[in-house]
Design a protein around this motif. Structure first.
Motif, PDB file in Angstrom:
ATOM      1  N   MET A 178       0.835  -1.206   0.000  1.00  0.00           N
ATOM      2  CA  MET A 178       0.000   0.000   0.000  1.00  0.00           C
ATOM      3  C   MET A 178       0.867   1.253   0.000  1.00  0.00           C
ATOM      4  N   ALA A 179       1.910   1.237   0.828  1.00  0.00           N
ATOM      5  CA  ALA A 179       2.825   2.390   0.888  1.00  0.00           C
ATOM      6  C   ALA A 179       3.483   2.613  -0.468  1.00  0.00           C
ATOM      7  N   ALA A 180       3.967   1.530  -1.076  1.00  0.00           N
ATOM      8  CA  ALA A 180       4.616   1.633  -2.390  1.00  0.00           C
ATOM      9  C   ALA A 180       3.636   2.166  -3.424  1.00  0.00           C
ATOM     10  N   CYS A 181       2.407   1.684  -3.371  1.00  0.00           N
ATOM     11  CA  CYS A 181       1.392   2.113  -4.332  1.00  0.00           C
ATOM     12  C   CYS A 181       1.088   3.597  -4.178  1.00  0.00           C
ATOM     13  N   LEU A 182       0.939   4.057  -2.952  1.00  0.00           N
ATOM     14  CA  LEU A 182       0.649   5.475  -2.718  1.00  0.00           C
ATOM     15  C   LEU A 182       1.801   6.360  -3.187  1.00  0.00           C
ATOM     16  N   ILE A 183       3.031   5.902  -2.950  1.00  0.00           N
ATOM     17  CA  ILE A 183       4.207   6.654  -3.423  1.00  0.00           C
ATOM     18  C   ILE A 183       4.193   6.722  -4.948  1.00  0.00           C
ATOM     19  N   PHE A 184       3.875   5.607  -5.592  1.00  0.00           N
ATOM     20  CA  PHE A 184       3.814   5.557  -7.056  1.00  0.00           C
ATOM     21  C   PHE A 184       2.755   6.519  -7.588  1.00  0.00           C
ATOM     22  N   VAL A 185       1.579   6.530  -6.954  1.00  0.00           N
ATOM     23  CA  VAL A 185       0.484   7.401  -7.404  1.00  0.00           C
ATOM     24  C   VAL A 185       0.871   8.871  -7.235  1.00  0.00           C
ATOM     25  N   LYS A 194      -1.971   6.059 -23.261  1.00  0.00           N
ATOM     26  CA  LYS A 194      -0.985   5.018 -22.931  1.00  0.00           C
ATOM     27  C   LYS A 194      -0.438   5.218 -21.527  1.00  0.00           C
ATOM     28  N   THR A 195      -0.071   6.462 -21.220  1.00  0.00           N
ATOM     29  CA  THR A 195       0.470   6.772 -19.892  1.00  0.00           C
ATOM     30  C   THR A 195      -0.563   6.485 -18.811  1.00  0.00           C
ATOM     31  N   ALA A 196      -1.800   6.920 -19.043  1.00  0.00           N
ATOM     32  CA  ALA A 196      -2.865   6.704 -18.053  1.00  0.00           C
ATOM     33  C   ALA A 196      -3.110   5.212 -17.822  1.00  0.00           C
ATOM     34  N   LEU A 197      -3.123   4.432 -18.897  1.00  0.00           N
ATOM     35  CA  LEU A 197      -3.348   2.981 -18.764  1.00  0.00           C
ATOM     36  C   LEU A 197      -2.192   2.303 -18.039  1.00  0.00           C
ATOM     37  N   GLN A 198      -0.962   2.716 -18.353  1.00  0.00           N
ATOM     38  CA  GLN A 198       0.194   2.135 -17.664  1.00  0.00           C
ATOM     39  C   GLN A 198       0.143   2.430 -16.165  1.00  0.00           C
ATOM     40  N   ILE A 199      -0.173   3.679 -15.822  1.00  0.00           N
ATOM     41  CA  ILE A 199      -0.249   4.053 -14.405  1.00  0.00           C
ATOM     42  C   ILE A 199      -1.351   3.257 -13.705  1.00  0.00           C
ATOM     43  N   LEU A 200      -2.518   3.163 -14.344  1.00  0.00           N
ATOM     44  CA  LEU A 200      -3.634   2.413 -13.757  1.00  0.00           C
ATOM     45  C   LEU A 200      -3.268   0.943 -13.586  1.00  0.00           C
ATOM     46  N   ALA A 201      -2.652   0.355 -14.618  1.00  0.00           N
ATOM     47  CA  ALA A 201      -2.294  -1.069 -14.556  1.00  0.00           C
ATOM     48  C   ALA A 201      -1.268  -1.330 -13.449  1.00  0.00           C
ATOM     49  N   ILE A 202      -0.234  -0.500 -13.378  1.00  0.00           N
ATOM     50  CA  ILE A 202       0.799  -0.690 -12.352  1.00  0.00           C
ATOM     51  C   ILE A 202       0.196  -0.517 -10.958  1.00  0.00           C
ATOM     52  N   THR A 203      -0.645   0.509 -10.805  1.00  0.00           N
ATOM     53  CA  THR A 203      -1.320   0.732  -9.517  1.00  0.00           C
ATOM     54  C   THR A 203      -2.135  -0.499  -9.123  1.00  0.00           C
ATOM     55  N   TRP A 204      -2.839  -1.058 -10.095  1.00  0.00           N
ATOM     56  CA  TRP A 204      -3.668  -2.240  -9.857  1.00  0.00           C
ATOM     57  C   TRP A 204      -2.823  -3.429  -9.394  1.00  0.00           C
ATOM     58  N   TYR A 205      -1.660  -3.594 -10.011  1.00  0.00           N
ATOM     59  CA  TYR A 205      -0.777  -4.720  -9.663  1.00  0.00           C
ATOM     60  C   TYR A 205      -0.122  -4.531  -8.295  1.00  0.00           C
ATOM     61  N   VAL A 206       0.242  -3.285  -7.970  1.00  0.00           N
ATOM     62  CA  VAL A 206       0.978  -3.058  -6.724  1.00  0.00           C
ATOM     63  C   VAL A 206       0.044  -3.099  -5.510  1.00  0.00           C
ATOM     64  N   TRP A 207      -1.134  -2.509  -5.631  1.00  0.00           N
ATOM     65  CA  TRP A 207      -2.067  -2.493  -4.495  1.00  0.00           C
ATOM     66  C   TRP A 207      -2.525  -3.922  -4.191  1.00  0.00           C
ATOM     67  N   PRO A 208      -2.571  -4.314  -2.910  1.00  0.00           N
ATOM     68  CA  PRO A 208      -2.990  -5.686  -2.565  1.00  0.00           C
ATOM     69  C   PRO A 208      -4.503  -5.885  -2.753  1.00  0.00           C
ATOM     70  N   MET A 209      -4.890  -6.173  -3.968  1.00  0.00           N
ATOM     71  CA  MET A 209      -6.308  -6.349  -4.315  1.00  0.00           C
ATOM     72  C   MET A 209      -6.819  -7.715  -3.854  1.00  0.00           C
ATOM     73  N   PRO A 210      -8.123  -7.807  -3.548  1.00  0.00           N
ATOM     74  CA  PRO A 210      -8.727  -9.127  -3.352  1.00  0.00           C
ATOM     75  C   PRO A 210      -8.627  -9.914  -4.657  1.00  0.00           C
TER      76      PRO A 210
END
Length: 195
Positions: free
Chosen positions: A50-57, A142-158
């Motif tokens: 979560m911390a890594a994801c927030l830093i990335f965002v 492209k940039t928006a999709l990459q950011i969204l995809a990386i955020t999705w992967y990093v955040w601990p999703m169910p």
């Protein structure tokens, strides 16, 4: 005589140390902080993820803000033009490489995206004397999709939501490749000798 003493107006020099470049520098400094947080998580510890994801965002958001500030307040500099894409590639590259390192993302995805990003950067330098390849709407998508995809992967999703991640990343890869070809065509047109 008065005409001789009049001088042409001098264009205002933009200081290198300005708000826009400061945000770009902040993004560069956040890259190792993000990387350490993600490594610390081992992609298994939810709090660190979560911390890594927030830093990335936050780091990704500075990319939107620094560009707006530079254009809105006339703070565009040569340093910013070079540093901004370097900061972007460093952040995205670190995220993709670490996700692949921890088997969260296939290596071929990382290779395709990074090859495209580095290739387009090289193309921009190749044609710089002939013109500028401006960021297109496709490039922004492209940039928006990459950011969204990386955020999705990093955040601990169910598990159910995590299954959506590969679809977002697939869309990011497709748009990344398609816009890469578009930029290549633009570069070739700029380099084509005038008739």
């Amino acid at each position: 005589m008065t005409g001789a003493t009049e001088s042409a107006p001098v264009a205002a020099r933009v200081p290198v140390l300005n708000a826009a470049n400061g945000l770009t520098l902040l993004r560069l400094m956040l890259v190792p902080v993000f990387a350490v947080s993600l490594v610390g998580s081992g992609m298994t510890h939810p709090g660190w993820r979560m911390a890594a994801c927030l830093i990335f965002v936050v780091a990704s958001a500075t990319d939107l803000v620094d560009g707006w500030i530079a254009r809105r307040f006339g703070l565009v500099t040569s340093v910013g033009k070079v540093a901004d894409p370097i900061a972007d590639k460093a952040l995205t590259g670190a995220a993709l490489v670490l996700l692949s390192w921890y088997d969260g993302l296939p290596w071929w995805v990382t290779v395709v995206i990074l090859a495209r990003e580095l290739g387009i950067t090289a193309l921009r330098f190749w044609v710089i004397r002939h013109g500028v390849i401006a960021a297109s709407r496709g490039g922004k998508a492209k940039t928006a999709l990459q950011i969204l995809a990386i955020t999705w992967y990093v955040w601990p999703m169910p598990a159910a939501l995590a299954a959506v991640g590969p679809w977002i990343m697939a869309a990011a890869v497709v748009v990344t490749v398609v816009t890469g070809f578009d930029y290549l065509v633009q570069a070739l047109r700029l380099r084509r000798p005038a008739r």
